[in-house]
Enzyme design. Structure first.
Site, PDB file in Angstrom:
ATOM      1  N   GLU A 120       0.865  -1.185   0.000  1.00 26.69           N
ATOM      2  CA  GLU A 120       0.000   0.000   0.000  1.00 26.69           C
ATOM      3  C   GLU A 120       0.895   1.227   0.000  1.00 26.69           C
ATOM      4  OE1 GLU A 120      -0.593  -2.197   2.747  1.00 26.69           O
ATOM      5  OE2 GLU A 120      -2.222  -3.252   1.723  1.00 26.69           O
ATOM      6  N   TYR A 132       7.724   1.968  -7.585  1.00 30.45           N
ATOM      7  CA  TYR A 132       7.008   0.699  -7.759  1.00 30.45           C
ATOM      8  C   TYR A 132       6.560   0.511  -9.219  1.00 30.45           C
ATOM      9  CZ  TYR A 132       6.776   1.312  -2.674  1.00 30.45           C
ATOM     10  OH  TYR A 132       7.093   1.531  -1.366  1.00 30.45           O
TER      11      TYR A 132
HETATM   12  C1  LIG Z   1      10.461   6.547  -1.738  1.00 31.08           C
HETATM   13  C2  LIG Z   1      11.901   6.355  -1.256  1.00 31.08           C
HETATM   14  C3  LIG Z   1      11.998   5.054  -0.487  1.00 31.08           C
HETATM   15  C4  LIG Z   1      12.830   6.302  -2.491  1.00 31.08           C
HETATM   16  O1  LIG Z   1      14.141   6.035  -2.006  1.00 31.08           O
HETATM   17  P1  LIG Z   1      15.461   6.328  -2.885  1.00 31.08           P
HETATM   18  O2  LIG Z   1      16.558   5.517  -2.311  1.00 31.08           O
HETATM   19  O3  LIG Z   1      15.667   7.774  -3.004  1.00 31.08           O
HETATM   20  O4  LIG Z   1      15.012   5.758  -4.296  1.00 31.08           O
HETATM   21  P2  LIG Z   1      15.980   5.382  -5.510  1.00 31.08           P
HETATM   22  O5  LIG Z   1      17.146   6.313  -5.560  1.00 31.08           O
HETATM   23  O6  LIG Z   1      16.263   3.937  -5.457  1.00 31.08           O
HETATM   24  O7  LIG Z   1      15.023   5.711  -6.729  1.00 31.08           O
HETATM   25  C5  LIG Z   1      14.547   4.697  -7.589  1.00 31.08           C
HETATM   26  C6  LIG Z   1      13.516   5.320  -8.499  1.00 31.08           C
HETATM   27  O8  LIG Z   1      12.368   5.731  -7.752  1.00 31.08           O
HETATM   28  C7  LIG Z   1      11.838   6.934  -8.329  1.00 31.08           C
HETATM   29  N1  LIG Z   1      11.992   8.032  -7.384  1.00 31.08           N
HETATM   30  C8  LIG Z   1      12.661   8.018  -6.214  1.00 31.08           C
HETATM   31  N2  LIG Z   1      12.544   9.215  -5.611  1.00 31.08           N
HETATM   32  C9  LIG Z   1      11.802   9.977  -6.431  1.00 31.08           C
HETATM   33  C10 LIG Z   1      11.333  11.328  -6.364  1.00 31.08           C
HETATM   34  N3  LIG Z   1      11.618  12.123  -5.330  1.00 31.08           N
HETATM   35  N4  LIG Z   1      10.551  11.779  -7.373  1.00 31.08           N
HETATM   36  C11 LIG Z   1      10.257  11.002  -8.419  1.00 31.08           C
HETATM   37  N5  LIG Z   1      10.689   9.720  -8.557  1.00 31.08           N
HETATM   38  C12 LIG Z   1      11.443   9.232  -7.565  1.00 31.08           C
HETATM   39  C13 LIG Z   1      12.671   7.201  -9.573  1.00 31.08           C
HETATM   40  O9  LIG Z   1      12.074   6.492 -10.646  1.00 31.08           O
HETATM   41  C14 LIG Z   1      13.993   6.569  -9.189  1.00 31.08           C
HETATM   42  O10 LIG Z   1      14.786   6.229 -10.283  1.00 31.08           O
HETATM   43  P3  LIG Z   1      15.797   7.346 -10.877  1.00 31.08           P
HETATM   44  O11 LIG Z   1      16.538   7.960  -9.723  1.00 31.08           O
HETATM   45  O12 LIG Z   1      16.657   6.544 -11.799  1.00 31.08           O
HETATM   46  O13 LIG Z   1      14.924   8.345 -11.578  1.00 31.08           O
HETATM   47  C15 LIG Z   1      12.379   7.559  -0.379  1.00 31.08           C
HETATM   48  O14 LIG Z   1      12.003   8.756  -1.021  1.00 31.08           O
HETATM   49  C16 LIG Z   1      11.832   7.546   1.034  1.00 31.08           C
HETATM   50  O15 LIG Z   1      12.426   6.942   1.948  1.00 31.08           O
HETATM   51  N6  LIG Z   1      10.674   8.200   1.241  1.00 31.08           N
HETATM   52  C17 LIG Z   1      10.057   8.247   2.573  1.00 31.08           C
HETATM   53  C18 LIG Z   1       9.527   6.887   2.970  1.00 31.08           C
HETATM   54  C19 LIG Z   1       8.468   6.424   1.989  1.00 31.08           C
HETATM   55  O16 LIG Z   1       7.606   7.174   1.556  1.00 31.08           O
HETATM   56  N7  LIG Z   1       8.522   5.123   1.673  1.00 31.08           N
HETATM   57  C20 LIG Z   1       7.554   4.473   0.810  1.00 31.08           C
HETATM   58  C21 LIG Z   1       6.431   3.972   1.655  1.00 31.08           C
HETATM   59  S1  LIG Z   1       5.213   3.132   0.667  1.00 31.08           S
END
Ligand SMILES: CC(C)(COP(=O)(O)OP(=O)(O)OC[C@H]1O[C@@H](n2cnc3c(N)ncnc32)[C@H](O)[C@@H]1OP(=O)(O)O)[C@@H](O)C(=O)NCCC(=O)NCCS
Length: 179
Positions: A120, A132
């Protein structure tokens, strides 16, 4: 059908480990600190999670030997992996850490006859939804007011695997979803 991690460059710099319930208190405290930095209103305890035999906790370091910077918690029940949360410390974001964690959970799923991955996500969480979507998760349904803190809806997402081959079973969105 394709493999769940096919077509993406390996994130070799990111070091991922599946934490056992014998992990050191320091390691578990580091995971808790990441959770506190990422989720304002959600209580999380790595120790409590790992007391559940069905919990799987992956931790990520941006490189071998570096401090922990991300984690993914999931529950493996029968042929389903329910991804409960994935998180990366704010200063370490956009370096492929969450993607590497998701890839590790997909490799685990392919190797353990998982049939569906479910999760979710808050409707407003565009970063997570994009993460995702890039992995082929499809929009399954909306759970109205799922998040008690804000009353926000959750989007349920699903990825189906062939449990024998570990390949992704192509699916489609059940409703339109913005990336
Ligand atoms: C969502 C989250 C886990 C992503 O972590 P991250 O380590 O920065 O993600 P990645 O660097 O592996 O990114 C992988 C892909 O996700 C997408 N993505 C990640 N952050 C993004 C952003 N701020 N905006 C748009 N796309 C994003 C992109 O497609 C990215 O690929 P790219 O960098 O080649 O464009 C992080 O922002 C986070 O911890 N957020 C708070 C917790 C949360 O909301 N978790 C999800 C709960 S369901």
């Amino acid at each position: 059908m394709k493999r769940s991690t096919e077509g993406r460059p390996p994130r070799e710099a990111v070091a991922i480990e599946l934490l056992p319930n014998t992990s050191s208190p320091d390691e578990l405290a580091a995971v808790d600190a990441i959770a506190r930095a990422c989720f304002e209103n959600e209580a999380f305890s790595a120790t409590e999670e790992l007391s559940r035999p069905w919990a799987r906790l992956w931790a990520a370091r941006p490189s071998e030997g570096a401090p922990l910077a991300g984690f993914l918690i999931a529950w493996h029940v029968a042929d389903e992996l329910h991804v409960l949360n994935v998180a990366t410390l704010p200063p370490m974001r956009r370096r492929g850490i969450a993607r590497a964690l998701m890839d590790a959970s997909l490799r685990y799923s392919s190797g353990n006859k998982i049939r569906i991955l479910l999760l979710e996500v808050r409707r407003s969480n565009r970063a997570a939804i994009k993460l995702y979507r890039d992995l082929d998760f499809k929009a399954l349904g909306v759970r109205k007011g799922y998040y008690a803190d804000t009353g926000e809806d959750a989007i349920e997402m699903i990825l189906a695997l062939d449990p024998e081959s570990g390949m992704i079973v192509p699916g489609r969105d059940e409703f339109p979803i913005d990336d």
